[in-house]
Design a protein around this motif. Structure first.
Motif, PDB file in Angstrom:
ATOM      1  N   CYS A 542       0.721  -1.317  -0.148  1.00  0.00           N
ATOM      2  CA  CYS A 542       0.051   0.104   0.055  1.00  0.00           C
ATOM      3  C   CYS A 542       0.920   1.245   0.066  1.00  0.00           C
ATOM      4  CB  CYS A 542      -1.072   0.047   1.130  1.00  0.00           C
ATOM      5  SG  CYS A 542      -2.402  -1.244   1.210  1.00  0.00           S
ATOM      6  N   LEU A 543       2.083   1.202   0.526  1.00  0.00           N
ATOM      7  CA  LEU A 543       2.858   2.149   0.645  1.00  0.00           C
ATOM      8  C   LEU A 543       3.429   2.500  -0.919  1.00  0.00           C
ATOM      9  CD1 LEU A 543       4.768   4.187   1.997  1.00  0.00           C
ATOM     10  CD2 LEU A 543       6.382   2.672   2.375  1.00  0.00           C
ATOM     11  N   GLU A 544       3.645   1.470  -1.592  1.00  0.00           N
ATOM     12  CA  GLU A 544       4.366   1.782  -2.875  1.00  0.00           C
ATOM     13  C   GLU A 544       3.160   2.334  -3.904  1.00  0.00           C
ATOM     14  OE1 GLU A 544       5.525  -1.972  -4.195  1.00  0.00           O
ATOM     15  OE2 GLU A 544       7.423  -2.055  -2.857  1.00  0.00           O
ATOM     16  N   LYS A 548       2.735   5.663  -5.954  1.00  0.00           N
ATOM     17  CA  LYS A 548       2.355   6.014  -7.394  1.00  0.00           C
ATOM     18  C   LYS A 548       1.091   6.873  -7.332  1.00  0.00           C
ATOM     19  CE  LYS A 548       3.987   1.299  -8.524  1.00  0.00           C
ATOM     20  NZ  LYS A 548       3.389  -0.052  -8.822  1.00  0.00           N
ATOM     21  N   PHE A 549       0.231   6.871  -6.517  1.00  0.00           N
ATOM     22  CA  PHE A 549      -1.187   7.668  -6.594  1.00  0.00           C
ATOM     23  C   PHE A 549      -0.783   9.049  -6.388  1.00  0.00           C
ATOM     24  CE2 PHE A 549      -4.379   9.756  -3.769  1.00  0.00           C
ATOM     25  CZ  PHE A 549      -5.199   9.848  -4.727  1.00  0.00           C
ATOM     26  N   ASP A 550       0.187   9.285  -5.461  1.00  0.00           N
ATOM     27  CA  ASP A 550       0.589  10.509  -5.322  1.00  0.00           C
ATOM     28  C   ASP A 550       1.360  11.260  -6.515  1.00  0.00           C
ATOM     29  OD1 ASP A 550       1.238  12.912  -3.176  1.00  0.00           O
ATOM     30  OD2 ASP A 550       3.415  12.407  -3.845  1.00  0.00           O
ATOM     31  N   THR A 558      -7.712  16.739 -12.886  1.00  0.00           N
ATOM     32  CA  THR A 558      -8.992  17.188 -11.900  1.00  0.00           C
ATOM     33  C   THR A 558      -8.816  16.022 -10.633  1.00  0.00           C
ATOM     34  OG1 THR A 558     -10.398  15.425 -13.130  1.00  0.00           O
ATOM     35  CG2 THR A 558     -10.420  17.717 -13.923  1.00  0.00           C
ATOM     36  N   VAL A 559      -9.574  16.618  -9.613  1.00  0.00           N
ATOM     37  CA  VAL A 559      -9.487  15.709  -8.457  1.00  0.00           C
ATOM     38  C   VAL A 559     -10.376  14.511  -8.819  1.00  0.00           C
ATOM     39  CG1 VAL A 559     -10.146  15.665  -6.020  1.00  0.00           C
ATOM     40  CG2 VAL A 559      -9.272  17.480  -6.995  1.00  0.00           C
ATOM     41  N   GLU A 560     -11.431  14.522  -9.468  1.00  0.00           N
ATOM     42  CA  GLU A 560     -12.002  13.342  -9.875  1.00  0.00           C
ATOM     43  C   GLU A 560     -11.553  12.195 -10.357  1.00  0.00           C
ATOM     44  OE1 GLU A 560     -12.945  16.429 -10.577  1.00  0.00           O
ATOM     45  OE2 GLU A 560     -14.681  16.698  -9.450  1.00  0.00           O
ATOM     46  N   LYS A 561     -10.315  12.556 -11.449  1.00  0.00           N
ATOM     47  CA  LYS A 561      -9.722  11.497 -12.097  1.00  0.00           C
ATOM     48  C   LYS A 561      -8.317  10.659 -11.025  1.00  0.00           C
ATOM     49  CE  LYS A 561      -9.432  13.601 -16.733  1.00  0.00           C
ATOM     50  NZ  LYS A 561      -8.533  13.973 -17.751  1.00  0.00           N
ATOM     51  N   ALA A 562      -8.022  11.718  -9.857  1.00  0.00           N
ATOM     52  CA  ALA A 562      -7.275  11.061  -8.978  1.00  0.00           C
ATOM     53  C   ALA A 562      -8.116  10.312  -8.167  1.00  0.00           C
ATOM     54  CB  ALA A 562      -6.578  12.328  -8.232  1.00  0.00           C
TER      55      ALA A 562
END
Length: 582
Positions: A542-544, A548-550, A558-562
């Motif tokens: 989950c850290l990895e 990647k998400f960050d 957009t925030v919606e895509k994130a």
């Protein structure tokens, strides 16, 4: 086709195509410089024949090879085969040892084979190689079973000395004369005859026949190694030191003594003060080198910051020759973020754990990173799971670990019985604390456990008594190894830099375990939890994904895509069990 035929004409004039018995189709004269399908010899003279129907190419000499020859290396006529060596042969030329291709001269009576290149030579090879033997050696062009100096009595074609009846494999001729292995402090020299005595090999630990050869130490006459064991790729660095003067290796001390209680360690900028320990249990203070709690052991502590080293860890050598690797290892403190990955975590090459303490790395830039706990194990190693015999690192082959019944590599082996121990089991902390019990827990192995059923105090599932587990000797409570030793056991608690964030490793001792920000499962690992940007992360996976998400979030418009990216990760991890809170 016209252009290719022009090359033929320019190289061979008006040469015509021909039919040879070695091939079913008509062969055209060719100027191509390609590998010959008939033999292993490489030529660049552009003289050969080519078949356009099946891309078959042979040298001119191979195409014109006679169907039968008499060769001085063999008493019977040799017949030409154009479909390769027979299936019952070892598929190697009896003179040069090269792998045979399609054209082979063979005697079926004696199972004797020559390639076309050796068949064209009128003499049996002989060599002058003083590094192997003082007299000239002649090839015995016959497959015989003979006692080679390396100790392998296997069929082959030997080189022999007629004066002293010396016989040796072709491969053993080029063995180095003087080498240095990381498992012994002195250089060792090759000898084709050990001499009377009782010896065991310093690598495989099996008994050696003194009538054969080996490598032996001139300083320690009882230290002997098989010729083949000493020159294994995982043991020897490939350097022949014959003729190279021996130089004393410079010893770098890990610390400087300032006074009776103060030292200056190379890994830290401040002076460290000695705490003898033994009275108070420092279970919340972790060593920066091995990442384990100090408990009652003596340790050094910095009065300026929270830097701590076990006294034993402070004495770790900066340069180490270890049987785990063929090159010298260098101690790296691993206190600063990794330039490539952005954080100071690494997978130990030996035990495969994710660690954040000190590590030993290869001085020759091999991709080797070994945790200090694995490097603390030296031969001979006595372990509680097999106290009757010592354990040795005899090979890198995987084996079933006798402690956990799982495949491990490398393993420590017992040469007296069929027992192996993986390094992840060998380096388990012998004494640990867990929130399920106020006493110390110790490792219990299958043979120590009495009959009856055992249940884990942490997960409340059954404990299998045939494998190792943790037990409290005061109140007889039992716990699975995995319930005590989690992903964060070998991570130093505290702050570290990961990507552009500051991350804290904290104990997971909450009354109600928090949910992981990434997968939305409860954080089950009691050895610790990651706290980052006011969110909890439950595992290294989950850290990895968080990193990647960050990085993805910073690039998305957009925030919606994130959020959609995060939701996809959570759905992909639904197979981990439990329920996801969306």
């Amino acid at each position: 086709m016209g252009n290719i035929w022009g090359i033929f004409k320019s190289s061979h004039g008006a040469s015509k195509s021909q039919k040879f018995p070695i091939h079913d189709h008509v062969l055209q004269p060719s100027a191509f410089t390609v590998d010959c399908n008939g033999c292993s010899e490489t030529k660049n003279d552009g003289r050969g024949y080519f078949c356009f129907e099946c891309n078959f190419y042979v040298h001119k000499e191979c195409a014109e090879s006679p169907l039968e020859i008499n060769h001085p290396s063999h008493s019977h006529p040799l017949k030409l085969r154009w479909c390769g060596p027979p299936g019952y042969s070892d598929k190697c030329c009896c003179l040069c040892g090269e792998t045979l291709r399609l054209l082979v001269y063979h005697c079926s009576t004696c199972n004797f084979s020559l390639d076309t290149a050796c068949a064209r030579k009128d003499e049996i090879p002989s060599i002058d190689y003083p590094k192997a033997h003082e007299d000239r050696l002649h090839l015995l062009a016959k497959r015989v079973s003979f006692p080679c100096a390396c100790g392998k009595d296997v069929p082959g074609v030997p080189y022999l000395c007629h004066q002293c009846n010396f016989m040796i494999h072709r491969d053993c001729l080029v063995l180095p004369r003087v080498i240095h292995l990381t498992r012994h402090e002195h250089r060792i020299s090759r000898s084709y005859f050990i001499g009377p005595g009782k010896f065991s090999c310093g690598v495989c630990r099996l008994q050696m026949n003194w009538r054969y050869g080996g490598y032996r130490c001139l300083v320690c006459p009882d230290y002997v190694i098989h010729l083949r064991c000493a020159t294994r790729d995982d043991v020897w660095d490939g350097i022949d030191l014959d003729g190279t003067p021996e130089e004393e290796e410079e010893i770098q001390e890990p610390y400087q003594v300032l006074d009776d209680n103060l030292t200056k360690h190379f890994s830290h900028e401040h002076a460290l003060e000695l705490n003898e320990g033994g009275i108070v249990c420092h279970e919340t203070i972790n060593c920066s080198a091995c990442a384990l709690p100090v408990y009652f052991d003596a340790f050094y502590i910095c009065s300026v910051c929270d830097y701590v080293l076990h006294k034993t860890c402070a004495n770790l050598p900066r340069k180490l020759r270890h049987e785990l690797h063929k090159h010298t290892l260098t101690l790296r403190p691993n206190t600063t973020p990794d330039e490539e990955h952005g954080y100071n975590l690494f997978h130990c090459t030996v035990c495969k754990r994710l660690c954040s303490g000190f590590k030993y790395v290869c001085s020759k830039s091999c991709d080797v990173q070994i945790d200090v706990r694995c490097c603390s194990i030296r031969e001979p190693f006595i372990h509680e799971s097999h106290p009757q015999h010592p354990l040795f690192l005899t090979s890198s082959e995987p084996n079933d670990c006798g402690a956990c019944n799982e495949i491990a590599s490398p393993v420590l082996r017992c040469v007296d019985c069929d027992f192996a121990l993986g390094y992840d089991c060998a380096t388990l902390p012998n004494k640990v604390k867990h929130k399920c019990d106020r006493h110390f827990l110790s490792v219990c192995y299958g043979e120590e456990a009495s009959g009856g059923q055992y249940w884990c105090e942490a997960c409340e599932r059954k404990v299998e008594p045939s494998t190792r587990f943790y037990i409290c000797e005061d109140c007889s409570s039992t716990l699975h190894i995995k319930c005590v030793i989690g992903q964060f056991t070998f991570w130093r608690p505290g702050k570290m830099a990961i990507s552009r964030h500051e991350v804290a490793i904290i104990p997971n001792d909450f009354v109600s375990r928090p949910y992981c920000y990434m997968c939305r499962f409860r954080c089950e690992d009691t050895s610790g939890i990651i706290y980052i940007s006011e969110e909890y992360i439950c595992s290294s996976k989950c850290l990895e994904e968080y990193i990647k998400f960050d990085l993805t979030f910073s690039k998305l418009e957009t925030v919606e895509k994130a959020l959609g990216h995060l939701e996809l990760f959570r759905l992909e991890n639904i197979d981990r069990g439990g329920s996801i809170l969306l």
